[in-house]
Scaffold this active site. Structure first.
Site, PDB file in Angstrom:
ATOM      1  N   VAL A 471       0.830  -1.214   0.000  1.00 12.61           N
ATOM      2  CA  VAL A 471       0.000   0.000   0.000  1.00 12.61           C
ATOM      3  C   VAL A 471       0.865   1.265   0.000  1.00 12.61           C
ATOM      4  O   VAL A 471       0.697   2.154  -0.838  1.00 12.61           O
ATOM      5  CB  VAL A 471      -0.967  -0.002   1.204  1.00 12.61           C
ATOM      6  N   VAL A 605     -12.172   0.302   6.089  1.00 11.92           N
ATOM      7  CA  VAL A 605     -13.316  -0.524   5.690  1.00 11.92           C
ATOM      8  C   VAL A 605     -13.509  -0.334   4.195  1.00 11.92           C
ATOM      9  O   VAL A 605     -13.640   0.788   3.727  1.00 11.92           O
ATOM     10  CB  VAL A 605     -14.608  -0.061   6.406  1.00 11.92           C
ATOM     11  N   LEU A 609     -13.358   2.114  -1.281  1.00  8.18           N
ATOM     12  CA  LEU A 609     -14.787   2.446  -1.394  1.00  8.18           C
ATOM     13  C   LEU A 609     -15.161   3.559  -0.414  1.00  8.18           C
ATOM     14  O   LEU A 609     -14.757   3.527   0.744  1.00  8.18           O
ATOM     15  CB  LEU A 609     -15.650   1.215  -1.096  1.00  8.18           C
ATOM     16  N   GLY A 660      -2.020 -10.413  -2.948  1.00  5.69           N
ATOM     17  CA  GLY A 660      -1.967  -9.176  -2.141  1.00  5.69           C
ATOM     18  C   GLY A 660      -3.327  -8.790  -1.577  1.00  5.69           C
ATOM     19  O   GLY A 660      -3.520  -7.683  -1.113  1.00  5.69           O
ATOM     20  N   ASP A 674     -10.428  -9.581  10.993  1.00  7.62           N
ATOM     21  CA  ASP A 674     -10.378  -8.390  10.152  1.00  7.62           C
ATOM     22  C   ASP A 674     -11.783  -7.830   9.909  1.00  7.62           C
ATOM     23  O   ASP A 674     -12.000  -6.622   9.957  1.00  7.62           O
ATOM     24  CB  ASP A 674      -9.700  -8.759   8.822  1.00  7.62           C
ATOM     25  N   LYS A 678     -13.485  -4.250  11.102  1.00 13.20           N
ATOM     26  CA  LYS A 678     -14.170  -3.329  10.173  1.00 13.20           C
ATOM     27  C   LYS A 678     -15.575  -3.033  10.658  1.00 13.20           C
ATOM     28  O   LYS A 678     -16.038  -1.890  10.600  1.00 13.20           O
ATOM     29  CB  LYS A 678     -14.221  -3.949   8.774  1.00 13.20           C
ATOM     30  N   GLY A 792      -6.743  -4.670  -2.304  1.00 10.93           N
ATOM     31  CA  GLY A 792      -5.766  -4.463  -3.360  1.00 10.93           C
ATOM     32  C   GLY A 792      -4.985  -3.192  -3.092  1.00 10.93           C
ATOM     33  O   GLY A 792      -5.543  -2.207  -2.607  1.00 10.93           O
TER      34      GLY A 792
END
Ligand code: ADP
Ligand code: ASP
Ligand code: MG
Length: 811
Positions: A471, A605, A609, A660, A674, A678, A792
């Site tokens: 990232v 989260v 988006l 990834g 995870d 979130k 991603g």
């Protein structure tokens, strides 16, 4: 007739003297050239005197070095025919000087008179060299016509005598005259004195005023008077025109380009001043005059600063309404020769604060304590102390007059950047607003003010990136690609000032070149730990800065509180902080709010988006979130979409990691951890007080697979493949699919595997996509739906990037 002053920066090098010669020789009216000592020589003379005085023999080495520098200069700039004459004149001076030093060395004592004599040699010698370097120049000894009187152990110009003598000496003015600046003699004793450090400018102004010169030109190594000290602000630029008052205010507060008393004599005679660059004579320079400065008025003209400030505060209820307290303060300070450059008194009269130089502070406190001993003993006035290690900043401009909002803008800018104002003052003339701050905040203060008043054409965001894995690496690439466009289209300069990997860190106030940052960090980086990263960021104290956390490290997220407290915004791709205890989450948000900075974590989260932003917009506009249903794990969705007859569960997990999509440790995804994090973040942002332990779980991989090491996991997870394949086949036969769904309904949260049929909106969720359905008061019958890539590096980095950009809009 003109007076031209060339400072040490001009005559300190061969190139400089040759340039001086060129500038002067083309003049077609008489010029009087005033020169300083070669750059650094005055300091060196003080140093040698001090060494000799304490019996340190190394004074001889320093002396030799100084002598050699002058000899080399003569060798380079003097015509062969005149060399001998100059050498003999200069050598005579050096013999005298070395005798004085020897005397000081032997008796190991020195008086101010001797020191003044010693430092006068700098200008005496340089003026001889410059005279002989210039064709047809005549030498004058300023010691004979610049006269001073003693006041509080300071040499004050005796204008009456000086003006008469100057007019006498220059009755007939040669085409080119040269004399030394700075040096003078006492009116009564004839002892050598001087006009104070940087005083050559003053000498030139005195001569210009006495002879009614047409102009005074101050030649230095900068293209003119600049908006701020170019050594501190690298995008400072030249001011075309200044009024005498503006120039005086800026110099008084530390703009070293002109020695402050210089303006006074020329102002009185209305002689304009030009600031020019010896090394770039074509540059227009700055014109200082009585004229109004005309076109495109900027609210402020310049910023300057004094970095040695002590603030002495006289405070007490006994001062309120009592006449004469200030009179007594200033009388005592004046009596002891202490100069005050800033005064601040609140209208309650309870407190008077006085800004003095650090060197004057102990004496000022002592005399004020003595003066107010009775009131202190009676408790009417508190004990008097000085606060040292402060700095004073002044913003200056004639156009500030009657312009509302300047002080608001100034203090607003300072506040947003966490710069504390200890005291402030604005004169009723409104040409100067000054404030006192900590010395360690000075550079930052100057930068933010310069940025907000002069560079409003664009704004700068200073970015620290921690974590340069998938990232972080992607983010740096995206920034690199967008930098030029953002500057051109949005007037936003993104300056990456720090990058840290898990091992090394690299910082550069001016910005790191993103083309080669990975080699650069390997080569020039220093060892990094979370503590060191934080320390360095606080140390750099750069304005408008944002810390971007692209790690998954809890020690890094532990730094947020400190960073936010220091007015540094935080953008986190790291989910640990926002999903930690509710108390910590609230504290971080609260700190950011109080400090006027941002704590953003949109990518926590749904990667890129716009989920959190959308929810915030709904809530801020009065909506209420009742229910959320979501597939939030790109990893799990990818796994469930990938499992097939050919690809068993264990292989699908490995593929997710390699693509990834998973966390570095995929167990964090598989255990639902995870998704729980979130969901907790979403529920909190929706306004519910939720802890991770409040979330009910329905997992699909038994706990025992998460107990050992990551290696153990990879070895044992294959045991699940067969059973999973059987279940998958059965489910497929019913036309259903697995989705790992997170749900929040009125504050109740759960996560778990659900079987969805083809009519369900989650059924057709490709690859690693995420989806969320938000039911609110307004979006009730048909919930709002956000769907798209949920994992991603590229999209996550883009989400981080847009958080960063949204911070830039806070001004
Ligand atoms: P000289 O030796 O020629 O007298 P100085 O060193 O005294 O030169 O003054 C020139 C220096 O003043 C510049 O090199 C610059 O670093 C510094 N300076 C500080 N503030 C300003 C300003 N506002 N504009 C231009 N120069 C400034
Ligand atoms: N040479 C003196 C000094 O260094 C005077 C000057 O440079 O103007 O202070
Ligand atoms: Mg100077």
């Amino acid at each position: 007739m003109k007076v031209l002053k060339f400072g040490g920066t001009s005559v300190g090098s061969v190139k400089g003297i040759l340039s001086v010669k060129k500038i002067v020789e083309v003049e077609n009216e008489p010029v009087i050239v005033v020169v300083s000592a070669l750059s650094g020589i005055t300091d060196q003379l003080y140093k040698i005197a001090n060494l000799a005085c304490v019996g340190d023999k190394s004074y001889l080495t320093e002396y030799d070095q100084m002598l050699t520098r002058h000899m080399e200069m003569i060798e380079e700039v003097i015509d062969a025919r005149k060399k001998e004459e100059v050498l003999s004149l200069v050598q005579t001076q050096f013999i005298d000087l070395s005798n004085i030093f020897r005397g000081v060395y032997l008796i190991k004592d020195i008086s101010t008179k001797i020191i003044d004599t010693i430092v006068s040699y700098g200008e005496s010698i340089s003026s001889i060299i410059v005279t002989y370097a210039i064709q047809g120049a005549v030498h004058f000894d300023s010691k004979t016509f610049i006269k001073t009187e003693n006041q509080f152990d300071k040499h004050i110009v005796d204008f009456e005598k000086t003006n008469t003598l100057i007019r006498d000496y220059f009755k007939t003015i040669p085409t080119i005259s040269v004399c030394g600046g700075f040096i003078s003699t006492d009116s009564t004793t004839n002892f050598i004195t001087n006009l104070g450090r940087g005083g050559s400018d003053y000498t030139a102004a005195i001569i210009a005023a006495a002879l009614h010169a047409s102009i005074l030109e101050i030649w230095s190594d900068v293209d003119g008077f600049m908006t701020a000290d170019p050594r501190i602000i690298n995008n400072a630029y030249v001011i075309e025109k200044l009024s005498f008052i503006e120039a005086m205010e800026l110099c008084n507060f530390g703009a070293k380009v002109i020695y402050p008393p210089t303006i006074f004599p020329v102002f009185h005679q209305n002689i304009p001043v030009k600031i020019k660059n010896t090394f770039n004579p074509e540059a227009e320079g700055t014109y200082i005059s009585r004229e109004k400065t005309g076109e495109a008025p900027k609210a402020i003209k310049g910023i300057s600063s004094i970095n040695d400030t002590s603030l002495i505060t006289v405070q007490g209820l006994g001062m309120v309404g009592v006449i004469g307290v200030n009179y007594r303060i200033f009388r005592m300070l004046a009596k002891n020769g202490i100069s005050v450059f800033l005064v601040s008194q609140a209208s309650s009269e309870n407190t008077t604060s006085i800004g003095v130089r650090n060197t004057d502070s102990a004496l000022a406190v002592e005399v004020l304590r003595k003066e107010f001993a009775y009131e202190i003993a009676q408790g009417e006035i508190n004990e008097i102390f000085s606060e040292d290690d402060l700095a004073t900043v002044a913003i200056v401009g004639d156009n500030m007059k009657r312009t509302p909002g300047i002080a608001g803008k100034l203090f607003g800018t300072l506040g947003r950047n966490g710069i504390n104002v200890v005291a402030c003052a604005q004169g009723a003339s409104e040409t100067n607003i000054s404030f006192v701050t900590d010395r360690k905040s000075l550079k930052k203060a100057l930068n933010v003010i310069h940025d907000s008043f002069f560079l409003s054409e664009y704004q700068v965001l200073n970015i620290y990136v921690s974590g340069i894995g998938t990232v972080g690496g992607s983010l740096l690439n995206q920034i690199k690609k967008q930098q030029v466009k953002l500057m051109a289209q949005n007037a936003l300069k993104l300056n990456v000032v720090g990058i840290a990997s898990s091992k090394k860190m690299l910082f550069s106030r001016d910005g790191i070149d993103l083309e080669n940052y990975s080699e650069d960090i390997k080569k020039n980086g220093v060892d990094a730990t979370p503590e060191l990263i934080c320390k360095e960021i606080l140390n750099l104290n750069i304005f408008n800065s944002v810390f971007v956390d692209c790690t998954a490290n809890s020690q890094i997220s532990d730094l947020y509180q400190t960073l936010l407290e220091n007015n540094i915004s935080v953008v986190a791709a790291n989910k640990i902080a926002a999903s930690s205890s509710y108390e910590n989450y609230v504290n971080l948000k609260e700190t950011a709010r109080k400090r006027g900075v941002k704590f953003l974590f949109e990518t926590n989260v749904g990667a890129g988006l716009p989920i959190i932003n959308t929810m915030n917009n709904l809530i801020n506009s009065g909506d209420h979130i009742q229910k959320m249903e979501a597939v939030l794990s790109g990893t799990l969705n990818y796994i469930f979409n990938t499992i097939s007859e050919e690809i068993p569960l264990s292989k699908a997990i490995l593929m997710a990691k390699e693509a990834g999509f998973s966390e570095p440790d995929p167990r964090i995804d598989l255990s639902g951890k995870d998704v729980i994090r979130k969901l907790v973040i979403l529920a909190r942002e929706a306004g519910y007080k939720i802890e991770q332990s409040d979330v009910v779980k329905n997992l699909f991989i038994p706990d025992k697979y998460f107990a050992g090491s990551l290696d153990d996991f990879w070895k044992t997870v294959t045991e699940l493949d067969v059973e999973f394949e059987v279940k998958r086949k059965a489910l497929s036969a019913q036309g259903k699919r697995w989705r790992f769904v997170a749900t929040m309904k009125n504050g109740d949260c759960n996560v778990g595997l659900q079987e969805v049929d083809s009519l369900h909106p989650f059924y057709d969720l490709q690859g690693s996509n995420n989806i969320i359905l938000i039911t609110t008061e307004r979006y009730n019958e048909f919930p709002m739906m956000i769907k798209g890539y949920g994992a991603g590096a590229g999209v996550t980095a883009a989400g981080v990037f847009s958080d960063i950009i949204s911070i830039a809009n806070i001004r």
